[in-house]
Write an enzyme that holds these catalytic residues in place. Sequence first.
Site, PDB file in Angstrom:
ATOM      1  N   SER A   1       0.832  -1.070  -0.031  1.00  0.00           N
ATOM      2  CA  SER A   1      -0.029  -0.066   0.021  1.00  0.00           C
ATOM      3  C   SER A   1       0.909   1.268  -0.168  1.00  0.00           C
ATOM      4  O   SER A   1       2.110   1.122   0.244  1.00  0.00           O
ATOM      5  CB  SER A   1      -0.897   0.135   1.079  1.00  0.00           C
ATOM      6  OG  SER A   1      -1.609   0.951   1.327  1.00  0.00           O
TER       7      SER A   1
ATOM      8  N   TYR B   1      -2.855  -0.107  10.446  1.00  0.00           N
ATOM      9  CA  TYR B   1      -2.732  -0.479   8.768  1.00  0.00           C
ATOM     10  C   TYR B   1      -1.411  -0.009   8.252  1.00  0.00           C
ATOM     11  O   TYR B   1      -0.788  -0.943   7.627  1.00  0.00           O
ATOM     12  CB  TYR B   1      -3.699   0.514   8.302  1.00  0.00           C
ATOM     13  CG  TYR B   1      -3.939  -0.162   6.623  1.00  0.00           C
ATOM     14  CD1 TYR B   1      -4.444  -1.127   6.259  1.00  0.00           C
ATOM     15  CD2 TYR B   1      -3.479   0.638   5.862  1.00  0.00           C
ATOM     16  CE1 TYR B   1      -4.530  -1.622   4.976  1.00  0.00           C
ATOM     17  CE2 TYR B   1      -3.410   0.327   4.491  1.00  0.00           C
ATOM     18  CZ  TYR B   1      -4.200  -1.027   4.282  1.00  0.00           C
ATOM     19  OH  TYR B   1      -4.360  -1.139   2.788  1.00  0.00           O
TER      20      TYR B   1
END
Length: 283
Positions: A133, A146
């Site tokens: 990501s 995250y």
Amino acid sequence: MTVAVVTGAARGLGELMAKKLARRGIKVALLGLEPEELARVAKECGSGAAFWTVDVTDDAALAVVAAEVKEHFGRIDIVVANAGVATGGPVEFSDPATFNRVIQVNLLGSASTARAFLPALRESKGYFFQIASLAALISVPMMAAYCASKSGVEAFAHSLRAEVAVHGVGVGVGYLSWTDTDMVRGADQDVVLRDMRAKMPYPGGKTYALEPTVDRLVAGLLRRRPQVYGQWWLPALRVARPLVPTVVTMKSVKLLEGFEERWKAAGADTRLVGAGGAANTEE
């Protein structure tokens, strides 16, 4: 015949990656937690697709599924470690179980996926594709779990690449910014997190269309690239990476003033975001 395994294939990024691979004549094995959604995706991927319901954090169940996929198709050439969940909010007020679940699914689940399928990839001299990501390149406030998990899977994939290269197995890392998926839409339901993202400098706060992002990822995957980018501007961040933590901290002091109190006043939502997060919580 080429066979690809995609985790987190019931919706969003995993679903569309599986469909794009199937359209190229690749047989796909879909893994996830939602049998009805997986059955729908498998049907849309054509007669050569099959699905298995499994939690990527369950090593024993994954080992069984890996053996069943190999028996069903006869080989495994590509594994896409895509399964992931997210939560938001300040670390101090986070729910420990939810915070830990993000790490378990995103990081440990990727390691478990690799462990289960590497024997078949060694046999086929295949390719393991790890979805990371923008969060692996830029760690931002209110998303510590995250960001930690995606930074972790990036480092994991780099280590794995060095380990398995001698066996002819390739390992790639896929980077993408905010993309129009259930996860991102779920995060945007939290007005405080949505406002925080809106204050990110362009192009970091923009939500990108899913299909062109997946097209870029699939193209790089099929070329067995070590790094694949869902948006054109992401490679530049690798160059600026040493400066990012200082810049983010400086900006956050001003931009996040009052965000913590707003987040608590809005209900301090610590749930996993989006429909996929809800399915993972039910599991």
